[in-house]
Design an enzyme around this catalytic site. Sequence first.
Site, PDB file in Angstrom:
ATOM      1  N   LYS A  91       0.848  -1.199   0.000  1.00  0.00           N
ATOM      2  CA  LYS A  91       0.000   0.000   0.000  1.00  0.00           C
ATOM      3  C   LYS A  91       0.882   1.247   0.000  1.00  0.00           C
ATOM      4  O   LYS A  91       1.968   1.261   0.544  1.00  0.00           O
ATOM      5  CB  LYS A  91      -0.900  -0.002   1.245  1.00  0.00           C
ATOM      6  CG  LYS A  91      -1.837  -1.199   1.322  1.00  0.00           C
ATOM      7  CD  LYS A  91      -2.536  -1.294   2.662  1.00  0.00           C
ATOM      8  CE  LYS A  91      -1.543  -1.540   3.773  1.00  0.00           C
ATOM      9  NZ  LYS A  91      -2.190  -1.803   5.085  1.00  0.00           N
TER      10      LYS A  91
ATOM     11  N   THR B  97      -7.156   9.243   9.069  1.00  0.00           N
ATOM     12  CA  THR B  97      -6.863   7.986   8.370  1.00  0.00           C
ATOM     13  C   THR B  97      -6.690   6.827   9.351  1.00  0.00           C
ATOM     14  O   THR B  97      -5.993   5.859   9.065  1.00  0.00           O
ATOM     15  CB  THR B  97      -5.570   8.133   7.545  1.00  0.00           C
ATOM     16  OG1 THR B  97      -4.514   8.552   8.448  1.00  0.00           O
ATOM     17  CG2 THR B  97      -5.730   9.142   6.420  1.00  0.00           C
TER      18      THR B  97
ATOM     19  N   GLY C 254      -7.275   3.476  10.835  1.00  0.00           N
ATOM     20  CA  GLY C 254      -7.897   2.233  10.415  1.00  0.00           C
ATOM     21  C   GLY C 254      -7.952   2.018   8.917  1.00  0.00           C
ATOM     22  O   GLY C 254      -8.619   1.097   8.436  1.00  0.00           O
ATOM     23  N   THR C 255      -7.241   2.840   8.150  1.00  0.00           N
ATOM     24  CA  THR C 255      -7.294   2.677   6.693  1.00  0.00           C
ATOM     25  C   THR C 255      -6.737   1.327   6.253  1.00  0.00           C
ATOM     26  O   THR C 255      -7.308   0.677   5.371  1.00  0.00           O
ATOM     27  CB  THR C 255      -6.510   3.795   5.984  1.00  0.00           C
ATOM     28  OG1 THR C 255      -5.234   3.942   6.607  1.00  0.00           O
ATOM     29  CG2 THR C 255      -7.252   5.123   6.038  1.00  0.00           C
ATOM     30  N   GLY C 256      -5.661   0.893   6.903  1.00  0.00           N
ATOM     31  CA  GLY C 256      -5.073  -0.388   6.508  1.00  0.00           C
ATOM     32  C   GLY C 256      -5.961  -1.557   6.869  1.00  0.00           C
ATOM     33  O   GLY C 256      -6.135  -2.503   6.098  1.00  0.00           O
ATOM     34  N   CYS C 257      -6.580  -1.466   8.070  1.00  0.00           N
ATOM     35  CA  CYS C 257      -7.503  -2.528   8.501  1.00  0.00           C
ATOM     36  C   CYS C 257      -8.663  -2.625   7.529  1.00  0.00           C
ATOM     37  O   CYS C 257      -9.068  -3.699   7.089  1.00  0.00           O
ATOM     38  CB  CYS C 257      -8.039  -2.209   9.895  1.00  0.00           C
ATOM     39  SG  CYS C 257      -6.781  -2.017  11.156  1.00  0.00           S
TER      40      CYS C 257
HETATM   41  N1  LIG Z   1      -4.216  10.493   2.378  1.00  0.00           N
HETATM   42  C1  LIG Z   1      -4.738   9.475   1.664  1.00  0.00           C
HETATM   43  N2  LIG Z   1      -5.510   9.729   0.588  1.00  0.00           N
HETATM   44  C2  LIG Z   1      -6.061   8.727  -0.138  1.00  0.00           C
HETATM   45  N3  LIG Z   1      -5.895   7.421   0.135  1.00  0.00           N
HETATM   46  C3  LIG Z   1      -5.128   7.116   1.204  1.00  0.00           C
HETATM   47  C4  LIG Z   1      -4.516   8.106   2.025  1.00  0.00           C
HETATM   48  N4  LIG Z   1      -3.792   7.477   3.005  1.00  0.00           N
HETATM   49  C5  LIG Z   1      -3.966   6.160   2.808  1.00  0.00           C
HETATM   50  N5  LIG Z   1      -4.745   5.936   1.728  1.00  0.00           N
HETATM   51  C6  LIG Z   1      -5.167   4.623   1.220  1.00  0.00           C
HETATM   52  O1  LIG Z   1      -5.501   3.839   2.352  1.00  0.00           O
HETATM   53  C7  LIG Z   1      -5.042   2.490   2.188  1.00  0.00           C
HETATM   54  C8  LIG Z   1      -4.058   2.191   3.324  1.00  0.00           C
HETATM   55  O2  LIG Z   1      -2.836   2.713   2.944  1.00  0.00           O
HETATM   56  P1  LIG Z   1      -1.603   2.983   3.947  1.00  0.00           P
HETATM   57  O3  LIG Z   1      -1.871   4.234   4.654  1.00  0.00           O
HETATM   58  O4  LIG Z   1      -0.407   2.873   3.099  1.00  0.00           O
HETATM   59  O5  LIG Z   1      -1.620   1.752   4.941  1.00  0.00           O
HETATM   60  P2  LIG Z   1      -1.865   1.777   6.528  1.00  0.00           P
HETATM   61  O6  LIG Z   1      -3.196   2.412   6.716  1.00  0.00           O
HETATM   62  O7  LIG Z   1      -1.837   0.312   6.858  1.00  0.00           O
HETATM   63  O8  LIG Z   1      -0.742   2.555   7.133  1.00  0.00           O
HETATM   64  C9  LIG Z   1      -4.429   2.416   0.779  1.00  0.00           C
HETATM   65  O9  LIG Z   1      -5.400   2.001  -0.160  1.00  0.00           O
HETATM   66  C10 LIG Z   1      -4.065   3.857   0.508  1.00  0.00           C
HETATM   67  O10 LIG Z   1      -4.080   4.121  -0.880  1.00  0.00           O
HETATM   68  C1  LIG Z   2      -6.647  -3.160  17.417  1.00  0.00           C
HETATM   69  C2  LIG Z   2      -5.956  -2.403  16.333  1.00  0.00           C
HETATM   70  N1  LIG Z   2      -5.631  -3.039  15.175  1.00  0.00           N
HETATM   71  C3  LIG Z   2      -5.012  -2.338  14.188  1.00  0.00           C
HETATM   72  C4  LIG Z   2      -4.698  -1.005  14.349  1.00  0.00           C
HETATM   73  C5  LIG Z   2      -4.004  -0.232  13.240  1.00  0.00           C
HETATM   74  O1  LIG Z   2      -4.802   0.851  12.908  1.00  0.00           O
HETATM   75  P1  LIG Z   2      -4.082   2.210  12.512  1.00  0.00           P
HETATM   76  O2  LIG Z   2      -3.232   2.594  13.630  1.00  0.00           O
HETATM   77  O3  LIG Z   2      -5.037   3.217  12.053  1.00  0.00           O
HETATM   78  O4  LIG Z   2      -3.216   1.789  11.276  1.00  0.00           O
HETATM   79  P2  LIG Z   2      -3.770   1.281   9.873  1.00  0.00           P
HETATM   80  O5  LIG Z   2      -5.001   0.457  10.077  1.00  0.00           O
HETATM   81  O6  LIG Z   2      -4.095   2.521   9.106  1.00  0.00           O
HETATM   82  O7  LIG Z   2      -2.647   0.490   9.351  1.00  0.00           O
HETATM   83  C6  LIG Z   2      -5.056  -0.376  15.555  1.00  0.00           C
HETATM   84  N2  LIG Z   2      -4.753   0.942  15.756  1.00  0.00           N
HETATM   85  N3  LIG Z   2      -5.674  -1.077  16.535  1.00  0.00           N
END
Ligand SMILES: Nc1ncnc2c1ncn2[C@@H]1O[C@H](COP(=O)(O)OP(=O)(O)O)[C@@H](O)[C@H]1O
Ligand SMILES: Cc1ncc(COP(=O)(O)OP(=O)(O)O)c(N)n1
Length: 271
Positions: A174, A207, A209-212
Site C-alpha cells: 500500500k 486515516t 484504520g485505513t489499513g484494517c
Molecule cells: N491520504 C490518503 N488519501 C487517499 N488514500 C489514502 C490516504 N492514506 C492512505 N490511503 C489509502 O488507504 C489504504 C491504506 O494505505 P496505507 O496508509 O499505506 O496503509 P496503513 O493504513 O496500513 O498505514 C491504501 O489504499 C491507501 O491508498
Molecule cells: C486493534 C488495532 N488493530 C489495528 C490497528 C491499526 O490501525 P491504525 O493505527 O489506524 O493503522 P492502519 O489500520 O491505518 O494500518 C489499531 N490501531 N488497533
Amino acid sequence: MIAKALTIAGSDSGGGAGIQADLKTFQERHVFGMSAITAVTAQNTLGVQGVYPLSIEGIQQQIDSIATDLYPDAVKTGMLFSSEITKAVADKMKHYGFKNIVVDPVMIAKGGSPLLQEEAVEQVKASLLPIASVITPNLPEAEVLTGMKINDLNDRKEAAKVLHSLGVASVVIKGGHGEEQYKIVDLLFNGRDFIEIDHQRLETKHTHGTGCTFAACVTAELAKGRSIEKAVETASEFVHYAIKHTLEIGGGHGPTNHWAFRSYDQKVIRS
Ligand SMILES: Nc1ncnc2c1ncn2[C@@H]1O[C@H](COP(=O)(O)OP(=O)(O)O)[C@@H](O)[C@H]1O
Ligand SMILES: Cc1ncc(COP(=O)(O)OP(=O)(O)O)c(N)n1
C-alpha cells in the site's frame, strides 16, 4: 449462499480499526462477519492507552467455535501482538485448512504505539506467509518484513517479489506512506504481473484504520469469490471513499467512514 468472513485481530475500543473496522467493512460488502479477538486495546483517535492480549487458550477456543459451525470463506489476520499468538493462530488456520487468508501485518498504530512485539516479525514470516493468499503491508511494514529500504516504485516491486518468495501468493504494497504529493499508488504483485492502482492523495489526518479497512475489504471480496485483482481494486476504491467522506470525529486521527462507498457513490456499488 451467504459469504462468511472471519477476522482474527485486536479490538479497538475507538471503533475505527481492528475487528470493529473489519466487521463494519464486511457488513458493507454484504458478507457475514465473525471475529476472534487476539487482544483488547484501550484506544481512541489520540492513540493507544492500553494493550491487553488474550490468553492463547481463549484465542484458540474462539477459532474452534467458528470453524466447527460457521466455517469462513475467507479469513483476515490483523493485530497478533506476540510470537506465541501468531504461531497459535497460524497453527489453527492450518489445522482447519482455511482458504483465502489475508494477512495485514499490523505492527505500529498510527499514533506510534507498538501492536506487534519485535520478536514476532520472524514468526509472521515463518508461519503466516506460507499459508497466506495475500499480504497487505504498508511501506514501513514492507521494509521491516524484507529488511529493505524502499525509496521508489522499483524498490516496492523488489520488496513484493521478496515477500512472494516467502510463500505468500499475492502481495499488496500500500502506498499511503509514500512521498508522492498528489497521488498514491497501491501496488499488487500476483506472482506474475504488477498492477498499479493510482488514486488521488486526500489531504486529511483522519486515516485511522485505513489499513484494517483495506485488508477487510479484500477479505470480503475474496469470500464472495472475486479474483485477487478485483478484490484489491474494490478495496482501494472502498478506502478512498471512506477517507474522502470523513466523519471528522475525535481530537486526533479520526476514523474512516465505512458506509461512504455505499452511501455517496451508489454508481460505483458492485454487489
Ligand atoms: N491520504 C490518503 N488519501 C487517499 N488514500 C489514502 C490516504 N492514506 C492512505 N490511503 C489509502 O488507504 C489504504 C491504506 O494505505 P496505507 O496508509 O499505506 O496503509 P496503513 O493504513 O496500513 O498505514 C491504501 O489504499 C491507501 O491508498
Ligand atoms: C486493534 C488495532 N488493530 C489495528 C490497528 C491499526 O490501525 P491504525 O493505527 O489506524 O493503522 P492502519 O489500520 O491505518 O494500518 C489499531 N490501531 N488497533
